[in-house]
Design a protein around this motif. Structure first.
Motif, PDB file in Angstrom:
ATOM      1  N   TYR A   1      28.489-112.147   4.728  1.00 55.98           N
ATOM      2  CA  TYR A   1      28.562-111.316   5.934  1.00 55.98           C
ATOM      3  C   TYR A   1      28.201-112.154   7.154  1.00 55.98           C
ATOM      4  N   ASN A   2      28.476-111.596   8.332  1.00 53.32           N
ATOM      5  CA  ASN A   2      28.191-112.313   9.561  1.00 53.32           C
ATOM      6  C   ASN A   2      26.687-112.561   9.706  1.00 53.32           C
ATOM      7  N   VAL A   3      26.332-113.778  10.071  1.00 55.38           N
ATOM      8  CA  VAL A   3      24.924-114.162  10.226  1.00 55.38           C
ATOM      9  C   VAL A   3      24.212-113.247  11.214  1.00 55.38           C
ATOM     10  N   LEU A   4      24.869-112.915  12.309  1.00 54.90           N
ATOM     11  CA  LEU A   4      24.234-112.109  13.360  1.00 54.90           C
ATOM     12  C   LEU A   4      23.878-110.719  12.840  1.00 54.90           C
ATOM     13  N   MET A   5      24.742-110.132  12.009  1.00 54.09           N
ATOM     14  CA  MET A   5      24.447-108.817  11.445  1.00 54.09           C
ATOM     15  C   MET A   5      23.264-108.897  10.480  1.00 54.09           C
ATOM     16  N   VAL A   6      23.237-109.930   9.653  1.00 54.47           N
ATOM     17  CA  VAL A   6      22.155-110.094   8.681  1.00 54.47           C
ATOM     18  C   VAL A   6      20.808-110.216   9.394  1.00 54.47           C
ATOM     19  N   VAL A   7      20.756-111.047  10.431  1.00 54.37           N
ATOM     20  CA  VAL A   7      19.505-111.235  11.168  1.00 54.37           C
ATOM     21  C   VAL A   7      19.120-109.963  11.909  1.00 54.37           C
ATOM     22  N   MET A   8      20.099-109.248  12.437  1.00 53.60           N
ATOM     23  CA  MET A   8      19.820-108.000  13.153  1.00 53.60           C
ATOM     24  C   MET A   8      19.118-106.988  12.245  1.00 53.60           C
ATOM     25  N   ILE A   9      19.654-106.753  11.054  1.00 53.24           N
ATOM     26  CA  ILE A   9      19.044-105.785  10.133  1.00 53.24           C
ATOM     27  C   ILE A   9      17.643-106.242   9.728  1.00 53.24           C
ATOM     28  N   ARG A  10      17.509-107.535   9.473  1.00 57.56           N
ATOM     29  CA  ARG A  10      16.204-108.097   9.129  1.00 57.56           C
ATOM     30  C   ARG A  10      15.191-107.844  10.250  1.00 57.56           C
ATOM     31  N   TYR A  11      15.632-107.968  11.495  1.00 58.39           N
ATOM     32  CA  TYR A  11      14.728-107.781  12.635  1.00 58.39           C
ATOM     33  C   TYR A  11      14.370-106.322  12.868  1.00 58.39           C
ATOM     34  N   TRP A  12      15.222-105.391  12.454  1.00 60.15           N
ATOM     35  CA  TRP A  12      14.854-103.982  12.563  1.00 60.15           C
ATOM     36  C   TRP A  12      13.583-103.719  11.757  1.00 60.15           C
ATOM     37  N   PHE A  13      13.568-104.225  10.543  1.00 64.85           N
ATOM     38  CA  PHE A  13      12.402-104.028   9.679  1.00 64.85           C
ATOM     39  C   PHE A  13      11.208-104.817  10.208  1.00 64.85           C
ATOM     40  N   PHE A  14      11.472-106.029  10.674  1.00 66.24           N
ATOM     41  CA  PHE A  14      10.399-106.871  11.204  1.00 66.24           C
ATOM     42  C   PHE A  14       9.732-106.212  12.411  1.00 66.24           C
ATOM     43  N   ALA A  15      10.535-105.627  13.312  1.00 67.97           N
ATOM     44  CA  ALA A  15       9.987-104.960  14.505  1.00 67.97           C
ATOM     45  C   ALA A  15       9.129-103.769  14.103  1.00 67.97           C
TER      46      ALA A  15
ATOM     47  N   LEU B   1      14.178-117.076  21.791  1.00 64.40           N
ATOM     48  CA  LEU B   1      14.323-118.427  21.235  1.00 64.40           C
ATOM     49  C   LEU B   1      14.141-118.403  19.723  1.00 64.40           C
ATOM     50  N   LEU B   2      13.145-117.657  19.227  1.00 62.15           N
ATOM     51  CA  LEU B   2      12.897-117.604  17.788  1.00 62.15           C
ATOM     52  C   LEU B   2      14.053-116.938  17.052  1.00 62.15           C
ATOM     53  N   VAL B   3      14.542-115.824  17.569  1.00 59.55           N
ATOM     54  CA  VAL B   3      15.625-115.127  16.866  1.00 59.55           C
ATOM     55  C   VAL B   3      16.899-115.973  16.884  1.00 59.55           C
ATOM     56  N   ALA B   4      17.116-116.722  17.962  1.00 57.33           N
ATOM     57  CA  ALA B   4      18.265-117.629  18.015  1.00 57.33           C
ATOM     58  C   ALA B   4      18.095-118.762  17.003  1.00 57.33           C
ATOM     59  N   GLU B   5      16.864-119.269  16.884  1.00 51.05           N
ATOM     60  CA  GLU B   5      16.578-120.342  15.924  1.00 51.05           C
ATOM     61  C   GLU B   5      16.832-119.871  14.500  1.00 51.05           C
TER      62      GLU B   5
ATOM     63  N   THR C   1       7.247-110.931  20.046  1.00 53.31           N
ATOM     64  CA  THR C   1       8.184-111.651  19.179  1.00 53.31           C
ATOM     65  C   THR C   1       9.065-110.682  18.401  1.00 53.31           C
ATOM     66  N   GLY C   2       8.448-109.649  17.815  1.00 52.30           N
ATOM     67  CA  GLY C   2       9.209-108.711  16.999  1.00 52.30           C
ATOM     68  C   GLY C   2      10.047-107.733  17.791  1.00 52.30           C
ATOM     69  N   THR C   3       9.464-107.140  18.823  1.00 55.13           N
ATOM     70  CA  THR C   3      10.172-106.085  19.552  1.00 55.13           C
ATOM     71  C   THR C   3      11.298-106.633  20.433  1.00 55.13           C
ATOM     72  N   VAL C   4      11.005-107.666  21.218  1.00 55.55           N
ATOM     73  CA  VAL C   4      12.050-108.239  22.074  1.00 55.55           C
ATOM     74  C   VAL C   4      13.125-108.903  21.222  1.00 55.55           C
ATOM     75  N   GLY C   5      12.705-109.565  20.137  1.00 57.29           N
ATOM     76  CA  GLY C   5      13.678-110.177  19.236  1.00 57.29           C
ATOM     77  C   GLY C   5      14.617-109.140  18.645  1.00 57.29           C
ATOM     78  N   MET C   6      14.081-107.977  18.285  1.00 57.70           N
ATOM     79  CA  MET C   6      14.901-106.906  17.720  1.00 57.70           C
ATOM     80  C   MET C   6      15.899-106.384  18.746  1.00 57.70           C
TER      81      MET C   6
END
Length: 289
Positions: free
Chosen positions: A34-48, A80-84, A186-191
């Motif tokens: 799947y698209n990397v951006l979608m995978v990271v997005m879902i991961r960040y929902w839980f992280f936030a 920067l972290l979420v982009a990394e 880090t979590g909220t803005v990244g999400m």
């Protein structure tokens, strides 16, 4: 209250590196489908959600956690972290876990090299020599000029540079903000940032991969929880060398789960990078004691 239990801290750091290595392996699997951006997005929902839950339990609650005198810098750190993370996972899919982590292991050396211009810290000649040795290791891994250089090999180097800058900015904002505040931003803005981008790349996911995604989210929260506990019970300088075990765990996972190989030049280069990084951490600890 912060304790001082080095043995427990080391055990927690080892557990943290194992969990993060598993997270990288799952990310590699999902991002290949799947698209990397979608995978990271879902991961960040839980992280936030995890970050908000942690902040809510602290004294002063969410309002205190969100309060900062440097909002632009905190927001930039988060983005920067979420982009990394996106760059790193992309590297896993095109280069594999072994070589990606081998190059990424240089980030402590990048932090040492950039601590002077970014934070105004003094870097002695011994650490500069270690930095040079570490970058020699990178050159050995990348093999420029031998006709086999892959442009993709630069991806984990870019990721390491981004993570080093993130680490330096985290130290910089810590002069005015608490760790809870930095973690919250880090979590909220990244999400928010990741949702704004990743929502455009949504793809249907099959049931087994939703299970893997759930495990990815849990390992992300668990890894950060273990890391927080690690730094609560022991000094960072005492446990930080064990963070290199993530390279070992990820390499084992890459070889046995994804059929990757460890080339001789990668093993030699990684050895130089890790040795130089451990020396740099030791010198840093000596200068603060």
């Amino acid at each position: 209250m912060t304790q001082n239990n080095t043995r427990l801290g080391i055990m927690l750091m080892i557990a943290t590196t194992f969990v993060f290595a598993m997270q990288d392996g799952i990310s590699r699997h999902l991002a290949a489908e799947y698209n990397v951006l979608m995978v990271v997005m879902i991961r960040y929902w839980f992280f936030a959600a995890f970050v908000v839950a942690v902040a809510a339990r602290k004294a002063g609650g969410l309002s205190k956690a969100a309060k900062t005198k440097q909002p632009l810098l905190q927001a930039f750190r988060a983005v920067l972290l979420v982009a990394e993370i996106c760059v790193a996972i992309w590297g896993f899919t095109v280069l594999g876990l072994v070589e990606s982590h081998a190059v990424f292991a240089c980030y402590p050396l990048l932090i040492a090299a950039l601590s002077g211009p970014v934070l105004g810290e003094t870097v002695g000649w011994r650490r500069w020599v270690a930095i040079g040795v570490g970058f020699t290791g990178i050159v050995i891994i990348l093999e420029p000029g031998f006709g086999v250089f892959q442009p993709a090999a630069v991806i984990p180097l870019v990721s390491a540079l981004m993570f080093a800058l993130y680490g330096l900015l985290t130290r910089y904002v810590a002069r005015q903000d608490s760790a809870t505040t930095s973690f919250f931003w880090t979590g909220t803005v990244g999400m928010v940032a990741m949702t704004a981008v990743g929502a455009w790349f949504w793809e249907p996911m099959n049931a087994p991969d939703w299970i893997w995604m759930a495990v990815l989210c849990v390992t992300g929260a668990l890894g950060h929880f273990l890391l927080i506990k690690c730094y609560e019970v022991a000094e960072a300088s005492a446990v930080q060398p064990f963070a290199y075990l993530q390279l070992v765990f990820a390499s084992v996972l890459g070889v046995f789960a994804f059929g990757e190989t460890i080339r001789h030049n990668v093993a030699i280069g990684t050895g130089l990078i890790v040795a130089a990084g451990l020396f740099t951490l030791w010198r840093e600890r000596q200068s603060t004691t």
